[in-house]
Design a protein around this motif. Structure first.
Motif, PDB file in Angstrom:
ATOM      1  N   LEU A  17       0.825  -1.209   0.000  1.00  0.00           N
ATOM      2  CA  LEU A  17       0.000   0.000   0.000  1.00  0.00           C
ATOM      3  C   LEU A  17       0.859   1.259   0.000  1.00  0.00           C
ATOM      4  CD1 LEU A  17      -2.931  -0.946   2.390  1.00  0.00           C
ATOM      5  CD2 LEU A  17      -3.031  -0.502  -0.061  1.00  0.00           C
ATOM      6  N   ALA A  18       1.960   1.238   0.748  1.00  0.00           N
ATOM      7  CA  ALA A  18       2.860   2.391   0.754  1.00  0.00           C
ATOM      8  C   ALA A  18       3.431   2.637  -0.639  1.00  0.00           C
ATOM      9  CB  ALA A  18       3.984   2.179   1.768  1.00  0.00           C
ATOM     10  N   VAL A  19       3.825   1.570  -1.319  1.00  0.00           N
ATOM     11  CA  VAL A  19       4.368   1.708  -2.676  1.00  0.00           C
ATOM     12  C   VAL A  19       3.291   2.218  -3.632  1.00  0.00           C
ATOM     13  CG1 VAL A  19       5.285   0.397  -4.632  1.00  0.00           C
ATOM     14  CG2 VAL A  19       6.231   0.061  -2.360  1.00  0.00           C
ATOM     15  N   LEU A  20       2.071   1.714  -3.495  1.00  0.00           N
ATOM     16  CA  LEU A  20       0.989   2.183  -4.361  1.00  0.00           C
ATOM     17  C   LEU A  20       0.680   3.655  -4.129  1.00  0.00           C
ATOM     18  CD1 LEU A  20      -1.457  -0.846  -4.348  1.00  0.00           C
ATOM     19  CD2 LEU A  20       0.033  -0.070  -6.189  1.00  0.00           C
ATOM     20  N   PHE A  21       0.669   4.091  -2.873  1.00  0.00           N
ATOM     21  CA  PHE A  21       0.434   5.508  -2.598  1.00  0.00           C
ATOM     22  C   PHE A  21       1.598   6.362  -3.084  1.00  0.00           C
ATOM     23  CE2 PHE A  21      -2.924   4.108   0.302  1.00  0.00           C
ATOM     24  CZ  PHE A  21      -3.907   5.031  -0.024  1.00  0.00           C
ATOM     25  N   ALA A  32      -1.725  14.524  -0.498  1.00  0.00           N
ATOM     26  CA  ALA A  32      -2.141  13.859   0.741  1.00  0.00           C
ATOM     27  C   ALA A  32      -1.534  12.473   0.879  1.00  0.00           C
ATOM     28  CB  ALA A  32      -3.658  13.767   0.788  1.00  0.00           C
ATOM     29  N   SER A  33      -1.127  11.870  -0.226  1.00  0.00           N
ATOM     30  CA  SER A  33      -0.567  10.520  -0.144  1.00  0.00           C
ATOM     31  C   SER A  33       0.809  10.505   0.519  1.00  0.00           C
ATOM     32  CB  SER A  33      -0.497   9.894  -1.538  1.00  0.00           C
ATOM     33  OG  SER A  33       0.430  10.579  -2.338  1.00  0.00           O
ATOM     34  N   VAL A  34       1.473  11.659   0.585  1.00  0.00           N
ATOM     35  CA  VAL A  34       2.775  11.730   1.259  1.00  0.00           C
ATOM     36  C   VAL A  34       2.631  11.363   2.727  1.00  0.00           C
ATOM     37  CG1 VAL A  34       4.710  13.237   1.829  1.00  0.00           C
ATOM     38  CG2 VAL A  34       3.581  13.466  -0.361  1.00  0.00           C
ATOM     39  N   TYR A  35       1.558  11.803   3.348  1.00  0.00           N
ATOM     40  CA  TYR A  35       1.316  11.466   4.745  1.00  0.00           C
ATOM     41  C   TYR A  35       1.139   9.966   4.925  1.00  0.00           C
ATOM     42  CZ  TYR A  35       0.550  16.408   5.766  1.00  0.00           C
ATOM     43  OH  TYR A  35       0.712  17.751   5.925  1.00  0.00           O
ATOM     44  N   ILE A  36       0.456   9.348   3.983  1.00  0.00           N
ATOM     45  CA  ILE A  36       0.155   7.920   4.110  1.00  0.00           C
ATOM     46  C   ILE A  36       1.409   7.083   3.942  1.00  0.00           C
ATOM     47  CG2 ILE A  36      -1.163   6.014   3.110  1.00  0.00           C
ATOM     48  CD1 ILE A  36      -3.291   8.117   2.370  1.00  0.00           C
ATOM     49  N   TYR A  37       2.163   7.304   2.856  1.00  0.00           N
ATOM     50  CA  TYR A  37       3.323   6.438   2.664  1.00  0.00           C
ATOM     51  C   TYR A  37       4.469   6.778   3.597  1.00  0.00           C
ATOM     52  CZ  TYR A  37       5.577   9.726  -0.694  1.00  0.00           C
ATOM     53  OH  TYR A  37       6.160  10.812  -1.310  1.00  0.00           O
ATOM     54  N   THR A  39       3.963   7.654   6.804  1.00  0.00           N
ATOM     55  CA  THR A  39       3.554   6.967   8.030  1.00  0.00           C
ATOM     56  C   THR A  39       3.793   5.468   7.906  1.00  0.00           C
ATOM     57  OG1 THR A  39       1.879   8.658   8.397  1.00  0.00           O
ATOM     58  CG2 THR A  39       1.642   6.606   9.630  1.00  0.00           C
ATOM     59  N   ALA A  40       3.506   4.921   6.740  1.00  0.00           N
ATOM     60  CA  ALA A  40       3.764   3.503   6.506  1.00  0.00           C
ATOM     61  C   ALA A  40       5.264   3.208   6.594  1.00  0.00           C
ATOM     62  CB  ALA A  40       3.218   3.079   5.154  1.00  0.00           C
ATOM     63  N   ALA A  41       6.096   4.112   6.091  1.00  0.00           N
ATOM     64  CA  ALA A  41       7.549   3.923   6.188  1.00  0.00           C
ATOM     65  C   ALA A  41       8.003   3.947   7.645  1.00  0.00           C
ATOM     66  CB  ALA A  41       8.271   5.001   5.383  1.00  0.00           C
ATOM     67  N   ALA A  42       7.397   4.801   8.460  1.00  0.00           N
ATOM     68  CA  ALA A  42       7.736   4.841   9.884  1.00  0.00           C
ATOM     69  C   ALA A  42       7.349   3.536  10.566  1.00  0.00           C
ATOM     70  CB  ALA A  42       7.042   6.025  10.551  1.00  0.00           C
ATOM     71  N   ILE A  43       6.173   3.014  10.249  1.00  0.00           N
ATOM     72  CA  ILE A  43       5.726   1.742  10.827  1.00  0.00           C
ATOM     73  C   ILE A  43       6.660   0.616  10.416  1.00  0.00           C
ATOM     74  CG2 ILE A  43       3.872   0.022  10.758  1.00  0.00           C
ATOM     75  CD1 ILE A  43       1.916   2.407  10.482  1.00  0.00           C
ATOM     76  N   LEU A  44       7.024   0.579   9.136  1.00  0.00           N
ATOM     77  CA  LEU A  44       7.926  -0.464   8.642  1.00  0.00           C
ATOM     78  C   LEU A  44       9.305  -0.353   9.274  1.00  0.00           C
ATOM     79  CD1 LEU A  44       6.903  -0.449   4.883  1.00  0.00           C
ATOM     80  CD2 LEU A  44       6.391  -2.207   6.577  1.00  0.00           C
ATOM     81  N   LEU A  45       9.764   0.879   9.523  1.00  0.00           N
ATOM     82  CA  LEU A  45      11.063   1.069  10.169  1.00  0.00           C
ATOM     83  C   LEU A  45      11.044   0.542  11.602  1.00  0.00           C
ATOM     84  CD1 LEU A  45      13.943   2.257  10.131  1.00  0.00           C
ATOM     85  CD2 LEU A  45      12.941   4.393  10.925  1.00  0.00           C
ATOM     86  N   VAL A  46       9.989   0.824  12.321  1.00  0.00           N
ATOM     87  CA  VAL A  46       9.889   0.356  13.708  1.00  0.00           C
ATOM     88  C   VAL A  46       9.883  -1.171  13.758  1.00  0.00           C
ATOM     89  CG1 VAL A  46       8.342   0.252  15.704  1.00  0.00           C
ATOM     90  CG2 VAL A  46       8.788   2.430  14.593  1.00  0.00           C
ATOM     91  N   PHE A  47       9.099  -1.802  12.895  1.00  0.00           N
ATOM     92  CA  PHE A  47       9.046  -3.268  12.915  1.00  0.00           C
ATOM     93  C   PHE A  47      10.313  -3.904  12.365  1.00  0.00           C
ATOM     94  CE2 PHE A  47       4.542  -2.653  13.670  1.00  0.00           C
ATOM     95  CZ  PHE A  47       4.279  -3.674  14.560  1.00  0.00           C
ATOM     96  N   SER A  48      11.009  -3.221  11.475  1.00  0.00           N
ATOM     97  CA  SER A  48      12.272  -3.781  10.989  1.00  0.00           C
ATOM     98  C   SER A  48      13.353  -3.723  12.056  1.00  0.00           C
ATOM     99  CB  SER A  48      12.727  -3.059   9.724  1.00  0.00           C
ATOM    100  OG  SER A  48      13.098  -1.732  10.014  1.00  0.00           O
ATOM    101  N   SER A  84      10.453  12.991   5.860  1.00  0.00           N
ATOM    102  CA  SER A  84      11.816  12.513   5.644  1.00  0.00           C
ATOM    103  C   SER A  84      11.884  10.990   5.694  1.00  0.00           C
ATOM    104  CB  SER A  84      12.766  13.128   6.662  1.00  0.00           C
ATOM    105  OG  SER A  84      12.491  12.631   7.956  1.00  0.00           O
ATOM    106  N   LEU A  85      10.967  10.367   6.422  1.00  0.00           N
ATOM    107  CA  LEU A  85      10.943   8.901   6.460  1.00  0.00           C
ATOM    108  C   LEU A  85      10.455   8.314   5.140  1.00  0.00           C
ATOM    109  CD1 LEU A  85       9.584   8.368  10.055  1.00  0.00           C
ATOM    110  CD2 LEU A  85      11.897   7.967   9.242  1.00  0.00           C
ATOM    111  N   GLY A  86       9.674   9.057   4.390  1.00  0.00           N
ATOM    112  CA  GLY A  86       9.172   8.570   3.109  1.00  0.00           C
ATOM    113  C   GLY A  86      10.022   8.965   1.915  1.00  0.00           C
TER     114      GLY A  86
END
Length: 135
Positions: A17-21, A32-37, A39-48, A84-86
């Motif tokens: 979904l992050a890649v699609l956005f 507006a999609s910058v906020y979505i991807y 945020t998704a990058a931040a979530i992926l960074l935390v879990f990685s 900056s995370l995206g």
């Protein structure tokens, strides 16, 4: 066969979904999609960070800490920190979509057709094996 947990499956969906956005932002200029991807990058960074070894995790945490300190020192807005995370979403899109398109080309038969066309051209022009990258 290894069982995929629900969290891993959810992280895979978040990645796509992050890649699609990101692609929607690049193609259609959707601000507006910058906020979505991001945020998704931040979530992926935390879990990685949970799956990294201690040395790699320490390097990433030092870099994140230094970046956070710089943002705080210059009193930047939180949205800039999030954006900056995206910023490297193009690399994630590259690593996700190239193998996906490769699987599609292979399963649809395009790869075999391309290979036969190149072999036929090689026989007709007699350029040798260096011309073709598949030998």
């Amino acid at each position: 066969m290894q069982k995929i947990s629900i969290i891993e499956r959810l992280l895979g969906y978040i990645t796509f979904l992050a890649v699609l956005f990101y692609l929607a932002d690049v193609i259609f200029a959707m601000p507006a999609s910058v906020y979505i991807y991001s945020t998704a990058a931040a979530i992926l960074l935390v879990f990685s960070l949970l799956n990294m070894n201690r040395f790699t995790k320490s390097i990433i945490l030092v870099l994140l800490g230094a970046g956070l300190w710089m943002f705080m020192y210059y009193q930047e807005a939180f949205s800039l920190i999030l954006f900056s995370l995206g910023e490297n979403m193009n690399l994630l899109a590259l690593f996700i979509l190239v193998p996906l398109f490769g699987v599609f080309m292979s399963e649809a038969g395009f790869l075999k057709a391309l290979q036969h066309a190149l072999q036929k051209e090689n026989r007709n022009t007699n350029r040798g094996r260096i011309y073709l990258g598949m030998y």
